[in-house]
Motif scaffolding. Structure first.
Motif, PDB file in Angstrom:
ATOM      1  N   GLY A 232      18.234  43.919  42.793  1.00 14.86           N
ATOM      2  CA  GLY A 232      18.795  44.528  41.593  1.00 14.86           C
ATOM      3  C   GLY A 232      20.305  44.640  41.668  1.00 14.86           C
ATOM      4  O   GLY A 232      21.026  44.365  40.695  1.00 14.86           O
ATOM      5  N   LEU A 233      20.816  45.014  42.845  1.00 15.42           N
ATOM      6  CA  LEU A 233      22.264  45.099  43.012  1.00 15.42           C
ATOM      7  C   LEU A 233      22.928  43.733  42.903  1.00 15.42           C
ATOM      8  O   LEU A 233      24.035  43.596  42.347  1.00 15.42           O
ATOM      9  CB  LEU A 233      22.588  45.742  44.367  1.00 15.42           C
ATOM     10  N   LEU A 234      22.265  42.708  43.419  1.00 18.30           N
ATOM     11  CA  LEU A 234      22.805  41.352  43.275  1.00 18.30           C
ATOM     12  C   LEU A 234      22.875  40.932  41.813  1.00 18.30           C
ATOM     13  O   LEU A 234      23.840  40.311  41.367  1.00 18.30           O
ATOM     14  CB  LEU A 234      21.944  40.360  44.064  1.00 18.30           C
ATOM     15  N   LEU A 235      21.864  41.294  41.047  1.00 16.94           N
ATOM     16  CA  LEU A 235      21.864  40.969  39.621  1.00 16.94           C
ATOM     17  C   LEU A 235      22.974  41.712  38.894  1.00 16.94           C
ATOM     18  O   LEU A 235      23.629  41.172  37.992  1.00 16.94           O
ATOM     19  CB  LEU A 235      20.503  41.292  39.013  1.00 16.94           C
ATOM     20  N   VAL A 236      23.200  42.982  39.278  1.00 18.77           N
ATOM     21  CA  VAL A 236      24.287  43.748  38.668  1.00 18.77           C
ATOM     22  C   VAL A 236      25.631  43.111  38.975  1.00 18.77           C
ATOM     23  O   VAL A 236      26.508  42.995  38.111  1.00 18.77           O
ATOM     24  CB  VAL A 236      24.243  45.214  39.168  1.00 18.77           C
ATOM     25  N   GLU A 237      25.824  42.667  40.218  1.00 18.33           N
ATOM     26  CA  GLU A 237      27.073  42.018  40.585  1.00 18.33           C
ATOM     27  C   GLU A 237      27.290  40.742  39.784  1.00 18.33           C
ATOM     28  O   GLU A 237      28.392  40.439  39.339  1.00 18.33           O
ATOM     29  CB  GLU A 237      27.083  41.706  42.080  1.00 18.33           C
ATOM     30  N   MET A 238      26.219  40.000  39.586  1.00 16.53           N
ATOM     31  CA  MET A 238      26.333  38.755  38.830  1.00 16.53           C
ATOM     32  C   MET A 238      26.648  39.001  37.365  1.00 16.53           C
ATOM     33  O   MET A 238      27.153  38.125  36.664  1.00 16.53           O
ATOM     34  CB  MET A 238      25.032  37.952  38.955  1.00 16.53           C
ATOM     35  N   ALA A 239      26.366  40.213  36.877  1.00 20.02           N
ATOM     36  CA  ALA A 239      26.599  40.508  35.467  1.00 20.02           C
ATOM     37  C   ALA A 239      28.073  40.694  35.159  1.00 20.02           C
ATOM     38  O   ALA A 239      28.496  40.562  34.007  1.00 20.02           O
ATOM     39  CB  ALA A 239      25.820  41.759  35.065  1.00 20.02           C
ATOM     40  N   PHE A 240      28.911  41.037  36.164  1.00 17.40           N
ATOM     41  CA  PHE A 240      30.335  41.215  35.927  1.00 17.40           C
ATOM     42  C   PHE A 240      30.998  39.854  35.701  1.00 17.40           C
ATOM     43  O   PHE A 240      30.596  38.850  36.294  1.00 17.40           O
ATOM     44  CB  PHE A 240      30.993  41.928  37.105  1.00 17.40           C
ATOM     45  N   PRO A 241      32.076  39.813  34.865  1.00 18.44           N
ATOM     46  CA  PRO A 241      32.786  38.528  34.644  1.00 18.44           C
ATOM     47  C   PRO A 241      33.347  37.989  35.944  1.00 18.44           C
ATOM     48  O   PRO A 241      33.811  38.738  36.802  1.00 18.44           O
ATOM     49  CB  PRO A 241      33.896  38.911  33.660  1.00 18.44           C
ATOM     50  N   GLU A 242      33.332  36.686  36.056  1.00 16.28           N
ATOM     51  CA  GLU A 242      33.782  36.050  37.283  1.00 16.28           C
ATOM     52  C   GLU A 242      35.286  36.245  37.497  1.00 16.28           C
ATOM     53  O   GLU A 242      35.753  36.404  38.620  1.00 16.28           O
ATOM     54  CB  GLU A 242      33.447  34.557  37.246  1.00 16.28           C
ATOM     55  N   GLU A 243      36.070  36.256  36.379  1.00 16.38           N
ATOM     56  CA  GLU A 243      37.519  36.363  36.526  1.00 16.38           C
ATOM     57  C   GLU A 243      37.954  37.763  36.956  1.00 16.38           C
ATOM     58  O   GLU A 243      39.064  37.964  37.433  1.00 16.38           O
ATOM     59  CB  GLU A 243      38.222  35.985  35.211  1.00 16.38           C
ATOM     60  N   TRP A 244      37.045  38.756  36.796  1.00 14.23           N
ATOM     61  CA  TRP A 244      37.434  40.134  37.153  1.00 14.23           C
ATOM     62  C   TRP A 244      37.578  40.299  38.655  1.00 14.23           C
ATOM     63  O   TRP A 244      38.475  40.963  39.126  1.00 14.23           O
ATOM     64  CB  TRP A 244      36.387  41.105  36.607  1.00 14.23           C
ATOM     65  N   ARG A 245      36.693  39.642  39.381  1.00 18.91           N
ATOM     66  CA  ARG A 245      36.705  39.826  40.826  1.00 18.91           C
ATOM     67  C   ARG A 245      37.919  39.177  41.500  1.00 18.91           C
ATOM     68  O   ARG A 245      38.579  39.810  42.322  1.00 18.91           O
ATOM     69  CB  ARG A 245      35.404  39.303  41.425  1.00 18.91           C
ATOM     70  N   PRO A 246      38.407  37.967  41.146  1.00 19.17           N
ATOM     71  CA  PRO A 246      39.623  37.409  41.770  1.00 19.17           C
ATOM     72  C   PRO A 246      40.868  38.217  41.429  1.00 19.17           C
ATOM     73  O   PRO A 246      41.749  38.397  42.259  1.00 19.17           O
ATOM     74  CB  PRO A 246      39.697  35.995  41.198  1.00 19.17           C
ATOM     75  N   ARG A 247      40.965  38.711  40.155  1.00 25.80           N
ATOM     76  CA  ARG A 247      42.108  39.510  39.773  1.00 25.80           C
ATOM     77  C   ARG A 247      42.197  40.777  40.597  1.00 25.80           C
ATOM     78  O   ARG A 247      43.261  41.221  41.003  1.00 25.80           O
ATOM     79  CB  ARG A 247      42.031  39.823  38.282  1.00 25.80           C
ATOM     80  N   ARG A 248      41.031  41.340  40.849  1.00 22.29           N
ATOM     81  CA  ARG A 248      41.017  42.550  41.664  1.00 22.29           C
ATOM     82  C   ARG A 248      41.476  42.237  43.085  1.00 22.29           C
ATOM     83  O   ARG A 248      42.231  42.992  43.686  1.00 22.29           O
ATOM     84  CB  ARG A 248      39.610  43.145  41.683  1.00 22.29           C
TER      85      ARG A 248
END
Length: 273
Positions: A232-248
């Motif tokens: 479930g946590l993996l699915l939640v992580e996949m739900a976030f936009p991909e560009e959000w994680r590199p910017r962070r």
């Protein structure tokens, strides 16, 4: 302490007769339940009989396992037609534990329509091994015409090769012969106290042996819950936009560089001083 008892129950189509209410097979099941209730401390097994015989429930001190096995019986359990008492007695003899040291008894519940010879000889062989054979008749001498249900649930007669309705009658003569050959006696389910008589005058009077039983604690697998949480946590992580994680991550790197420069400036000022 107790005795070893193997119940052989007829599940052939003739047990569908209703000369015993609601039917022979249902009355036979109730009789088996009564016997299990009275046989406290005894080990009880179950053998199903039709055109062949097989061990449905091995000898055990667990009455609930026996009751569940009896409940599961019906006339479709064994596809081979007929009733083979000799095979049933042979299967029952093999079901006994050789080293139990307890008295052994076989209780045969059937309408007695044996289609194969040899039942009396098998009962005599059981007696020579020290096994008592008791016979319980399910049905009446008048008998009843056999009925079954068609694919739509409508009652229809069971017919022979000539197309005539089949009438099944209790063969009490054979039932008595088998019981006498096995050093036991015969009772009929038309008597409401048949199983009480069977146990009080027969099975319950046999010398008892000592049994040992144990319980094993077996852990239940529960890994499914944390595994489901992780998925479930993996699915939640996949739900976030991909560009959000590199910017962070980039913001984190810039902040670390700024802190490094400030530290360097402070160090230079300290050296100049």
């Amino acid at each position: 302490t107790g005795v070893d008892v193997v119940v052989c129950m007829d599940v052939s189509r003739s047990m569908l007769a209703t000369d015993l209410k609601p039917s022979r097979i249902q009355r036979a099941k109730l009789a088996a339940f009564d016997l299990a209730r009275m046989a406290k401390g005894d080990r009880v097994a179950l053998v199903a009989i039709a055109g062949t015989a097989f061990l449905q429930c091995p000898l055990a001190l667990d009455p609930e396992a026996f009751r569940q096995s009896v409940t599961a019986l019906d006339t479709e359990v064994i596809p081979e037609a007929g009733t083979t008492l000799s095979e049933a007695l042979k299967e029952a003899r093999q079901a006994f534990a050789e080293d139990s040291g307890a008295s052994r008894a076989i209780v045969v519940i059937t309408d007695g329509e044996d289609h194969e010879p040899g039942a009396v000889k098998e009962a005599e062989a059981a007696r020579k091994e020290g096994v008592r054979v008791y016979s319980v008749g399910a049905g009446s001498a008048e008998g009843d015409v056999l009925r079954t249900a068609d694919p739509y649930g409508n009652p229809v007669f069971v017919r022979d090769e000539q197309g005539n309705p089949v009438r099944s009658r209790l063969n009490e003569g054979l039932r008595r012969q088998v019981a006498e050959a096995g050093n036991g006696f015969y009772v009929t389910l038309r008597d409401a106290q048949a199983m009480r008589t069977l146990y009080d005058r027969g099975v319950g009077t046999l010398p008892k042996g000592e049994f040992a039983s144990g319980r094993v604690r077996q852990a239940k697998e529960r890994f499914q819950w944390p595994l489901a949480l992780a998925l479930g946590l993996l699915l939640v992580e996949m739900a976030f936009p991909e560009e959000w994680r590199p910017r962070r991550r980039a913001a984190g790197v810039s902040g670390a560089a700024g802190i490094g420069r400030e530290s360097g400036q402070e160090a230079s000022e300290t050296s100049a001083s």
